[in-house]
Scaffold this active site. Structure first.
Site, PDB file in Angstrom:
ATOM      1  N   ASN A   1       0.815  -1.216   0.000  1.00  0.00           N
ATOM      2  CA  ASN A   1       0.000   0.000   0.000  1.00  0.00           C
ATOM      3  C   ASN A   1       0.848   1.266   0.000  1.00  0.00           C
ATOM      4  O   ASN A   1       0.309   2.381   0.030  1.00  0.00           O
ATOM      5  CB  ASN A   1      -0.968   0.008   1.185  1.00  0.00           C
ATOM      6  CG  ASN A   1      -0.271   0.067   2.537  1.00  0.00           C
ATOM      7  OD1 ASN A   1       0.943   0.283   2.625  1.00  0.00           O
ATOM      8  ND2 ASN A   1      -1.039  -0.127   3.600  1.00  0.00           N
TER       9      ASN A   1
ATOM     10  N   TYR B   1       3.910  -4.464  19.637  1.00  0.00           N
ATOM     11  CA  TYR B   1       4.504  -5.003  18.411  1.00  0.00           C
ATOM     12  C   TYR B   1       4.809  -6.489  18.569  1.00  0.00           C
ATOM     13  O   TYR B   1       4.393  -7.319  17.753  1.00  0.00           O
ATOM     14  CB  TYR B   1       5.777  -4.226  18.062  1.00  0.00           C
ATOM     15  CG  TYR B   1       6.612  -4.901  17.002  1.00  0.00           C
ATOM     16  CD1 TYR B   1       6.087  -5.173  15.742  1.00  0.00           C
ATOM     17  CD2 TYR B   1       7.935  -5.270  17.264  1.00  0.00           C
ATOM     18  CE1 TYR B   1       6.861  -5.802  14.768  1.00  0.00           C
ATOM     19  CE2 TYR B   1       8.704  -5.890  16.297  1.00  0.00           C
ATOM     20  CZ  TYR B   1       8.163  -6.159  15.054  1.00  0.00           C
ATOM     21  OH  TYR B   1       8.928  -6.787  14.095  1.00  0.00           O
TER      22      TYR B   1
ATOM     23  N   LYS C   1       2.891  -9.947  16.784  1.00  0.00           N
ATOM     24  CA  LYS C   1       3.574 -11.015  16.047  1.00  0.00           C
ATOM     25  C   LYS C   1       3.306 -12.381  16.682  1.00  0.00           C
ATOM     26  O   LYS C   1       3.131 -13.384  15.975  1.00  0.00           O
ATOM     27  CB  LYS C   1       5.070 -10.730  15.998  1.00  0.00           C
ATOM     28  CG  LYS C   1       5.460  -9.551  15.127  1.00  0.00           C
ATOM     29  CD  LYS C   1       5.374  -9.891  13.649  1.00  0.00           C
ATOM     30  CE  LYS C   1       6.016  -8.817  12.797  1.00  0.00           C
ATOM     31  NZ  LYS C   1       6.144  -9.190  11.378  1.00  0.00           N
TER      32      LYS C   1
ATOM     33  N   ALA D   1      21.222   9.575  18.515  1.00  0.00           N
ATOM     34  CA  ALA D   1      20.734   9.446  19.889  1.00  0.00           C
ATOM     35  C   ALA D   1      20.990   8.029  20.391  1.00  0.00           C
ATOM     36  O   ALA D   1      20.737   7.055  19.678  1.00  0.00           O
ATOM     37  CB  ALA D   1      19.243   9.762  19.946  1.00  0.00           C
TER      38      ALA D   1
ATOM     39  N   ARG E   1      13.965   3.954  25.901  1.00  0.00           N
ATOM     40  CA  ARG E   1      12.682   3.859  25.221  1.00  0.00           C
ATOM     41  C   ARG E   1      11.831   2.793  25.899  1.00  0.00           C
ATOM     42  O   ARG E   1      12.342   1.744  26.305  1.00  0.00           O
ATOM     43  CB  ARG E   1      12.866   3.499  23.743  1.00  0.00           C
ATOM     44  CG  ARG E   1      13.499   4.585  22.918  1.00  0.00           C
ATOM     45  CD  ARG E   1      13.602   4.180  21.458  1.00  0.00           C
ATOM     46  NE  ARG E   1      14.394   2.972  21.287  1.00  0.00           N
ATOM     47  CZ  ARG E   1      14.764   2.489  20.100  1.00  0.00           C
ATOM     48  NH1 ARG E   1      14.391   3.114  18.995  1.00  0.00           N
ATOM     49  NH2 ARG E   1      15.491   1.388  20.023  1.00  0.00           N
TER      50      ARG E   1
ATOM     51  N   ASP F   1      12.061  -1.565  25.485  1.00  0.00           N
ATOM     52  CA  ASP F   1      13.333  -2.046  24.940  1.00  0.00           C
ATOM     53  C   ASP F   1      14.043  -2.971  25.923  1.00  0.00           C
ATOM     54  O   ASP F   1      14.499  -2.520  26.977  1.00  0.00           O
ATOM     55  CB  ASP F   1      14.260  -0.865  24.621  1.00  0.00           C
ATOM     56  CG  ASP F   1      14.224  -0.467  23.169  1.00  0.00           C
ATOM     57  OD1 ASP F   1      13.606  -1.193  22.370  1.00  0.00           O
ATOM     58  OD2 ASP F   1      14.825   0.570  22.831  1.00  0.00           O
TER      59      ASP F   1
END
Length: 330
Positions: free
Chosen positions: A34, A142, A146, A207, A283, A286
């Site tokens: 897409n 995420y 999966k 970063a 983050r 993580d």
């Protein structure tokens, strides 16, 4: 069989490389994308259909008009931080749309499926290297999306005879060794291209998200695997299914973890550039270390990665960065 392979997400980073390898291996390739995160000009191999997995009528038309023998799925959203902020987006795209694809496949008698999975399904590692049997406790949407698809695939195999191979890989990196394709994301989120953008001047600095992890230098450790080696594993998995192989799952990685700081240091050596870095907060979602045990893929698929050295991975990515700058900023 026509040897027609559908590559879903084939305008993206890994999918575009996969389409090239398939065509070079003699397959007829159809790409569905897409273009939300992929690029039309990345589809240099195969025929592009601009469309979305949510469009069941499009899927039915595509399967009815093409003698598709197998499907390779690369169409997931994959940013950990974004998945924490927008879980609905990830469950809708990564789970609901994949379910739509699987149902369309079954409706048209297509029963070979290769799934691009991830190490994120495991969550915080309990062992130095992560094997297929490692407990699955994903710590972000995420990874959970999966894992949901992997569970669906097991059920579809048992109930409907859909045969699949799920390839759980760690950090895809590098670029086409011939320099024709490379890693492009807008915005970019992967470490190696971000570091190289800082080296080339497209970015002021890199970063480092956290330097207080329980690792030797305090930065996250990841298992970087060359994109071409990833594609070779997918090709072997496809050949396994095309010869009536059974459903299976494999972890893919080079088995050697490299920290964020090691990646930056390697990039400085390869490019000869001073790469400014700045430490920021961790983050969400993580884990500190993710390194693969890929013994089963090597033994059962005969997979032999060619580009395991981090320096070579960075070199190929740096060559692509140079090509990209020359072609995009003339």
């Amino acid at each position: 069989m026509s040897n027609c392979i559908l590559v879903v997400g084939g305008a993206g980073y890994i999918g575009s490389h996969m389409a090239k390898m398939l065509v070079q291996s003699g397959y007829d390739v159809l790409v569905l994308d897409n273009l939300s995160t992929g690029f039309r000009d990345a589809v240099r191999y195969g025929r592009l259909i601009d469309g979305d997995l949510a469009d069941r009528s499009l899927l039915d038309k595509m399967f009815a008009e093409n003698g598709i023998d197998a499907v390779l799925h690369f169409a997931a959203l994959s940013q950990v931080g974004e998945s924490v902020q927008k879980p609905a987006l990830y469950y809708r795209n990564n789970v609901a749309n994949t379910l739509n694809l699987l149902d369309a496949m079954l409706a048209h008698g297509v029963q070979r499926f290769i799934f691009s999975s991830t190490a994120a399904i495991f969550g915080e590692p309990e062992t130095a290297r992560i094997a297929e049997t490692h407990p699955q406790r994903p710590i972000n949407p995420y990874g959970r999306s999966k894992r949901m698809v992997e569970n669906i695939l097991k059920d579809y195999d048992q109930a409907y005879g859909l045969r699949y191979v799920s390839l759980r890989y760690f950090n895809a990196a590098g670029a086409d060794p011939e320099g024709e394709l490379g890693e492009r994301h807008d915005p970019e989120s992967h470490l190696i291209p971000l570091v190289l953008q800082a080296a080339s001047g497209r970015r002021a600095q890199i970063a480092v998200y956290g330097n207080d992890y329980p690792t030797p230098d305090g930065t996250c450790i990841r298992d970087y695997i060359h994109v071409w080696d990833l594609c070779s594993a997918h090709l072997l998995a496809l050949e396994h299914l095309m010869t009536d192989g059974h459903s299976d799952v494999f972890n893919l990685g080079n088995g050697a973890g490299f920290s964020v700081q090691q990646v930056i240091d390697t990039a400085r050596r390869v490019t000869g550039k001073d790469i400014p870095s700045v430490v920021q907060g961790r983050r969400a979602g993580d884990p500190a270390v993710l390194v693969a045990d890929s013994a089963r893929a090597r033994e059962e698929l005969g997979w032999e990665p060619r580009f395991e050295d981090l320096g070579i991975i960075v070199e190929h990515a740096w060559e692509w960065e140079d090509i990209y700058i020359k072609t995009s900023y003339q």
